[in-house]
Design a protein around this motif. Structure first.
Motif, PDB file in Angstrom:
ATOM      1  N   ARG A  63      25.893  32.436   2.231  1.00 36.96           N
ATOM      2  CA  ARG A  63      25.809  32.006   3.636  1.00 36.96           C
ATOM      3  C   ARG A  63      24.942  30.772   3.751  1.00 36.96           C
ATOM      4  N   ASP A  64      25.412  29.826   4.566  1.00 41.13           N
ATOM      5  CA  ASP A  64      24.601  28.638   4.814  1.00 41.13           C
ATOM      6  C   ASP A  64      23.672  28.893   5.993  1.00 41.13           C
ATOM      7  N   GLU A  65      22.879  27.894   6.357  1.00 40.78           N
ATOM      8  CA  GLU A  65      21.891  28.062   7.422  1.00 40.78           C
ATOM      9  C   GLU A  65      22.527  28.294   8.787  1.00 40.78           C
ATOM     10  N   ASN A  66      23.830  28.006   8.928  1.00 39.07           N
ATOM     11  CA  ASN A  66      24.543  28.237  10.187  1.00 39.07           C
ATOM     12  C   ASN A  66      25.277  29.583  10.202  1.00 39.07           C
ATOM     13  N   SER A 127      21.826  42.914  -1.358  1.00 39.01           N
ATOM     14  CA  SER A 127      21.382  41.534  -1.482  1.00 39.01           C
ATOM     15  C   SER A 127      22.528  40.607  -1.143  1.00 39.01           C
ATOM     16  N   ARG A 128      22.181  39.501  -0.549  1.00 36.20           N
ATOM     17  CA  ARG A 128      23.167  38.462  -0.324  1.00 36.20           C
ATOM     18  C   ARG A 128      22.503  37.136  -0.642  1.00 36.20           C
ATOM     19  N   TYR A 129      23.309  36.153  -0.840  1.00 38.98           N
ATOM     20  CA  TYR A 129      22.802  34.848  -1.228  1.00 38.98           C
ATOM     21  C   TYR A 129      22.927  33.884  -0.069  1.00 38.98           C
ATOM     22  N   GLY A 130      22.000  32.961  -0.030  1.00 36.88           N
ATOM     23  CA  GLY A 130      22.004  31.942   1.004  1.00 36.88           C
ATOM     24  C   GLY A 130      21.782  30.586   0.386  1.00 36.88           C
ATOM     25  N   ILE A 131      22.162  29.555   1.119  1.00 33.12           N
ATOM     26  CA  ILE A 131      21.985  28.187   0.658  1.00 33.12           C
ATOM     27  C   ILE A 131      21.572  27.327   1.844  1.00 33.12           C
ATOM     28  N   GLU A 132      20.614  26.468   1.612  1.00 33.12           N
ATOM     29  CA  GLU A 132      20.153  25.532   2.637  1.00 33.12           C
ATOM     30  C   GLU A 132      20.157  24.134   2.044  1.00 33.12           C
ATOM     31  N   ILE A 133      20.361  23.164   2.898  1.00 36.23           N
ATOM     32  CA  ILE A 133      20.288  21.781   2.439  1.00 36.23           C
ATOM     33  C   ILE A 133      19.247  21.028   3.244  1.00 36.23           C
ATOM     34  N   GLU A 134      18.642  20.063   2.597  1.00 34.39           N
ATOM     35  CA  GLU A 134      17.679  19.169   3.240  1.00 34.39           C
ATOM     36  C   GLU A 134      18.138  17.757   2.917  1.00 34.39           C
ATOM     37  N   LYS A 135      18.516  17.039   3.956  1.00 33.63           N
ATOM     38  CA  LYS A 135      19.036  15.686   3.772  1.00 33.63           C
ATOM     39  C   LYS A 135      17.875  14.714   3.551  1.00 33.63           C
ATOM     40  N   THR A 136      18.113  13.713   2.690  1.00 34.66           N
ATOM     41  CA  THR A 136      17.126  12.678   2.491  1.00 34.66           C
ATOM     42  C   THR A 136      17.392  11.558   3.487  1.00 34.66           C
TER      43      THR A 136
END
Length: 145
Positions: A63-66, A127-136
């Motif tokens: 799952r992403d941050e949204n 458990s589940r996995y998540g992913i977040e991104i941080e733009k430069t």
């Protein structure tokens, strides 16, 4: 006014509780290969992923941050001493949808969900996995996604 403060307090407590149940598996700045082909992940992360059970690939729901769910195929080398895990299938779609560029940061984590799996009367956390991104920051001359 008092109810707004109380609501903010409870929301803050909920975020703290959620953060405690989250384990960062890895965080990295993405390279050119990560953006164009596949995401290389640290071998140490394999200990926190489902077992490959003799195979060399498995599907991960992330799952992403949204809250959007993505399916990635994590694969390892078929032969050799170094497994070199990567996220392949599904990864490029994620890159394009999120408009990832070289230098952006990706954080992959494991998080316990509130619901669980009931086995012999005991509830085990799922458990589940998540992913977040941080733009430069990019210069204004950089081409948009």
């Amino acid at each position: 006014m008092a109810s707004k403060g109380k609501k903010a307090f409870h929301e803050s407590k909920a975020k703290q509780k959620q953060a405690k149940k989250r384990r960062v598996l890895f965080s990295k700045r993405v390279s050119r290969t990560d953006v164009l082909k596949r995401l290389a992940i640290p071998t140490e992360c394999l200990a926190f992923l489902p077992r490959f059970c003799g195979g060399h690939a498995l599907e991960l729901s992330v799952r992403d941050e949204n809250g959007h769910c993505w399916t990635f195929v994590c694969s390892i080398r078929k032969t050799g001493a170094y497994q070199k895990p990567v996220l392949q299938q599904g990864w490029r779609e994620f890159v394009l949808a999120k408009c990832l560029h070289v230098g952006d940061r990706v954080t992959f984590y494991e998080q316990e969900s509130e619901d669980g799996i009931k086995i012999f009367g005991s509830i085990l956390p799922r458990s589940r996995y998540g992913i977040e991104i941080e733009k430069t920051m990019r210069p204004l001359t950089a081409r948009p996604c």
